[in-house]
Design a protein around this motif. Structure first.
Motif, PDB file in Angstrom:
ATOM      1  N   ILE A  72      -9.242  -4.602 -22.987  1.00 10.02           N
ATOM      2  CA  ILE A  72     -10.224  -3.556 -22.755  1.00 10.02           C
ATOM      3  C   ILE A  72     -11.257  -4.033 -21.738  1.00 10.02           C
ATOM      4  O   ILE A  72     -11.685  -5.194 -21.766  1.00 10.02           O
ATOM      5  N   CYS A  73     -11.653  -3.137 -20.857  1.00 10.29           N
ATOM      6  CA  CYS A  73     -12.726  -3.423 -19.911  1.00 10.29           C
ATOM      7  C   CYS A  73     -14.034  -2.933 -20.516  1.00 10.29           C
ATOM      8  O   CYS A  73     -14.245  -1.724 -20.687  1.00 10.29           O
ATOM      9  N   ASN A 127     -10.490   3.445 -20.247  1.00 13.44           N
ATOM     10  CA  ASN A 127      -9.670   2.412 -20.872  1.00 13.44           C
ATOM     11  C   ASN A 127      -8.392   2.983 -21.456  1.00 13.44           C
ATOM     12  O   ASN A 127      -7.340   2.335 -21.426  1.00 13.44           O
TER      13      ASN A 127
END
Length: 853
Positions: A692-693, A701
């Motif tokens: 995940i960013c 995401n």
């Protein structure tokens, strides 16, 4: 609410106030006397040491030294003998000790005054907030006035407020100690000091009164000037038409002249009286000094006695100044407290005048000659009728027909000017806001939002109800706010370090979403992020960064000016092509939208040059066309590259991005990730398909790509897949939770008018009131959605009362839901297609939740 600040301080902290008064007495009597005695001994000892005799010459007068100096040992304080050789050390230590004790007492007194002030402020805030919160809606103007006064009452220094009771005690103690000391030395000096103090006090009183007159006169000048300038601004068109600029200036000056003259005269009198007051205050110590010197010659008063008497006189004058300062603050607070007490007392008297017996929540509602003040939604003009609660009642008619005004009266928001509105025989004016919230909730009026989470705003009014949050999802669905909360949740960000398990589930859901699109043959609707490929549905800047910026360092509009990014663009030879692309975009945009006025959303969505930047961009294009060089040329290049970085070929379709440019852009992306300095790593988070960013939204995401802009209904189709995946992985509750936890900006809540109205509806539904009155929650909804919302409301309020104001089309489409329909026209009920009397619903088995007011 106390009208006198001193009484309020005493009531807030009687014990601490008593201790502070005792401390003021200790500082004003024993300490002052001790200091004066030390001063006297020190002066006598100094005179004896200089002369070597038992007499000393002061101003050519021979003054006899006291016996305690000429004998051994020296007594510096009663009962404390000191050897002559130790006298300098003892006097210095004594004075130092007196200073230390005074500092400690001052610190303790300041701490106590601060504590008293805080307790007083807490009591004041409690009483003001309770009074304003319990004020009826009809008293909203008085409540606003009380809120403004509260700022003046609470905005000062709390320590000064807490010290007010002790100030006159301390000043009085100092004056008494000083006079007692002088009386024991010379009676004539005491008489002179008393005359000076009385004259000073009288002059100070006159000076304060004159200062108030100066202030009032200055306010009069300001008010006159403000009104004249407002009139001038309002009539600028007439001034311009008739060329009366000069005469208007003369008129304003003429209007101000009488008040200005009075102010000038008062200021001159104030300055003269202030000088006279200072002279009188200084005259006291000077007169005491002269009198004691005469006494030294005539009666043998020592030099120490003369000096200490003069110091005592100065202390008395200082105490008078302190008392005057405290009294001035008290005089400023008294009118504020008096007005606050009047307003809050009026609120309390209205509450006490209500019938304290429990008000029923069910029964017949009778309308008798009901009239209301004019409003934008119309008014009631003496109408009569009735219906039964609990029942579902529709109020229909034109917007200004009176249906909304009746809903506001029934919900307790508008006070009728005449007539009666009763429930089970009891006048609804006897009900307060708390009763309405529980038994006759009102969804309407202006939506109040405050800084906090969306959850706390939606649960406003449900404090203490532990089950309210559990009922919130259903309330959101009924009001139609569930999609808005979901949108906010998907637009929020997630920190994988705080919720690692949820981050893992989101990565799994991302893969499942891609598989779902593939299975449906719709994978082309989302172009995934791929480190090795250019994403045609993302902007050039997004393709280069291939991640999410953290902070402002790599914000899209700052990328062209960042040295690291410029070095990468220069290395790939992209600086000139991107600047030329930005120039072409700017010229095309300005040409396409030159005749479109500011405001249309199509411009905001498509144009890469905003209205505010149009003039600047035109100047840049003129300089480029003229071939100008220099520092401005470098800045122009950065500005044009910034325009190009926001360009997406599939969205804007200007044919400027070729495949030949895509390859070097991907190489810049690769170099950016590989060469990013350690110092810049915290400023950006690169996309990774396996994690995940944290800097990107949940939506980005999950998609891990960009929705195709050139496909019809792509957004709607993709979001259908997203919701299906969220349900499969049980992520919908998490998205709702994150959306509810998002912070809300009350100034710009990013909500439509329909959503703002629905917030009030949710707040009422979640409390499960016996009856619900809905005023305008449907105004901004499309017809189909308004009808669906009414049906959901009728379903959730089954077995309970629902009174809802509707437009004619919505009322006609939902007429099967109501037990009675009241039509309002011209402020009166003109028709009841269904019977409104009698129990439309069997309420024999329904418990009443009526509670005492």
């Amino acid at each position: 609410m106390e009208r006198d600040p001193l009484r309020l301080v005493w009531r807030a902290a009687p014990g601490l106030t008593s201790l502070l008064v005792v401390l003021a007495l200790l500082a004003g009597l024993p300490l002052v006397l001790a200091v004066l005695d030390l001063v006297s001994v020190a002066m006598d000892a100094s005179a004896a040491a200089q002369s070597g005799r038992d007499t000393v010459s002061v101003l050519r007068w021979t003054v006899k030294l006291p016996d305690r100096i000429s004998q051994e040992p020296v007594v510096i304080l009663p009962g404390i003998p000191v050897a002559r050789r130790d006298l300098p050390l003892a006097l210095g230590g004594g004075l130092a000790l007196a200073v230390l004790v005074a500092a400690v007492l001052w610190w303790v007194a300041a701490a106590m005054a601060g504590r008293i002030g805080r307790l007083t402020h807490d009591l004041l805030v409690e009483r003001i907030s309770d009074g304003i919160a319990s004020a009826p809606v009809a008293a909203s103007e008085d409540a606003r006035h009380a809120a403004l006064l509260a700022g003046a009452a609470i905005g000062g220094d709390r320590r000064l407020l807490g010290a007010l009771p002790a100030v006159p005690v301390f000043a009085g103690a100092v004056v008494v100690a000083a006079l007692a000391w002088i009386i024991l030395r010379d009676l004539e000096s005491t008489a002179l000091l008393l005359v000076s103090l009385c004259a000073s006090a009288f002059a100070a009183n006159r000076l304060d009164a004159l200062r108030r007159q100066v202030t009032l006169s200055g306010r009069s000048v300001a008010t006159t000037l403000q009104q004249d300038l407002i009139d001038l601004a309002r009539n600028l068109s007439a001034v311009s038409r008739h060329g009366t600029q000069s005469s208007e200036k003369d008129r304003i000056a003429e209007d101000l002249r009488p008040s200005a003259r009075l102010t000038d005269r008062l200021e001159r009198r104030h300055a003269a009286l202030a000088a006279g007051t200072i002279v009188l205050m200084l005259a006291g110590p000077a007169a005491v000094l002269a009198a004691t010197l005469w006494a030294a010659r005539a009666h043998g008063l020592s030099a120490g006695g003369s000096a200490s008497a003069t110091v005592a006189a100065a202390m008395a004058v200082g105490a008078l100044v302190i008392h005057r300062t405290g009294r001035r603050q008290l005089d400023e607070l008294r009118p504020v407290f008096a007005e606050l007490a009047r307003l809050l007392g009026g609120f309390q008297s209205r509450r006490r005048s209500r019938d304290e017996t429990p008000l029923p929540a069910l029964g017949p509602v009778e309308i008798a000659d009901l009239a209301t003040p004019p409003s934008p939604d119309g008014r009631l003009a003496g109408t009569s009728g009735g219906f039964f609660l609990p029942a579902h009642i529709a109020l229909e008619g034109p917007r200004d027909g009176g249906a909304r005004s009746f809903a506001a009266v029934l919900g307790g928001q508008v006070a009728p000017t005449r007539g009666r509105l009763t429930l089970a025989g009891r006048d609804l004016r006897d009900a307060d806001g708390a009763w309405h919230a529980r038994h006759l909730a009102f969804a309407g009026g202006e939506t109040y939002l405050f800084a906090g989470s969306l959850l706390s705003n939606l649960l406003y009014g449900s404090s203490g109800d532990v089950e309210a949050e559990a009922r919130l999802p259903d309330a959101l669905r009924v009001a139609g706010l569930d999609s808005m909360v979901e949108r906010r949740g998907l637009g929020a960000k997630l920190d994988p370090r705080r919720e690692p398990r949820l981050a893992e589930r989101l990565v799994e859901a991302r893969r499942a979403l891609r598989a779902s699109l593939d299975e449906a043959g719709q994978s082309a609707l989302v172009e995934p992020f791929d480190p090795a490929r250019y994403n045609p549905h993302a902007t050039i800047g997004e393709n280069i960064l291939f991640g999410a910026a953290i902070g402002d360092t790599f914000r899209e509009d700052r990328l062209p000016s960042h040295p690291f990014m410029r070095s990468l663009l220069d290395a790939e030879g992209l600086t000139r092509p991107l600047a030329d692309m930005g120039e072409a975009i700017a010229r095309t945009t300005l040409e396409m939208f030159s005749d479109i006025p500011e405001g249309p959303s199509i411009v905001a969505n498509f144009s890469l040059v905003s209205f505010t930047d149009r003039d600047e961009v035109e100047r840049i294009l003129d300089r480029r066309e003229a071939g100008q060089r220099g520092a401005a040329s470098g800045r122009d290049t950065e500005r044009l590259i910034g325009i190009a970085l926001r360009y997406s070929e599939r969205r804007h379709r200007l044919g400027l991005l070729t495949q030949e440019l895509e390859a070097p852009l991907v190489r810049v992306r690769t170099a950016f990730a590989a060469k990013l300095p350690k110092s810049l790593e915290p400023a950006v988070e690169i996309f990774d398909p396996d994690r995940i960013c944290a800097a990107a939204s949940l939506r980005d995401n999950l998609l891990f790509g960009r929705i195709a802009d050139d496909r019809a209904a792509a957004e709607r189709t993709v979001m259908t897949h997203v919701r299906r995946i969220l349900d499969r992985f049980d992520l919908e509750p998490e998205v709702i939770r994150i959306g509810l936890a998002a912070r809300l900006d009350p100034i710009d809540p990013a909500m439509s008018m329909a959503e703002l109205s629905a917030v009030e509806l949710v707040r009422c539904i979640v409390r499960m009131p016996d009856n619900l009155v809905v005023e305008h929650a449907l105004d901004h909804l499309p017809h189909a959605e308004a009808v669906a919302t009414v049906r959901r409301l009728a379903e959730t309020m089954a077995g309970r009362g629902l009174v809802i104001a509707l437009s004619d089309p919505v009322a006609a489409a939902t007429t099967d839901l109501y037990d009675a329909v009241l039509r309002f026209e011209g402020g009166r009920i003109v028709g009841q297609p269904k019977a409104a009397q009698g129990p439309a619903i069997d309420v024999s088995g329904l418990p009443s939740r009526a509670e005492p007011l």
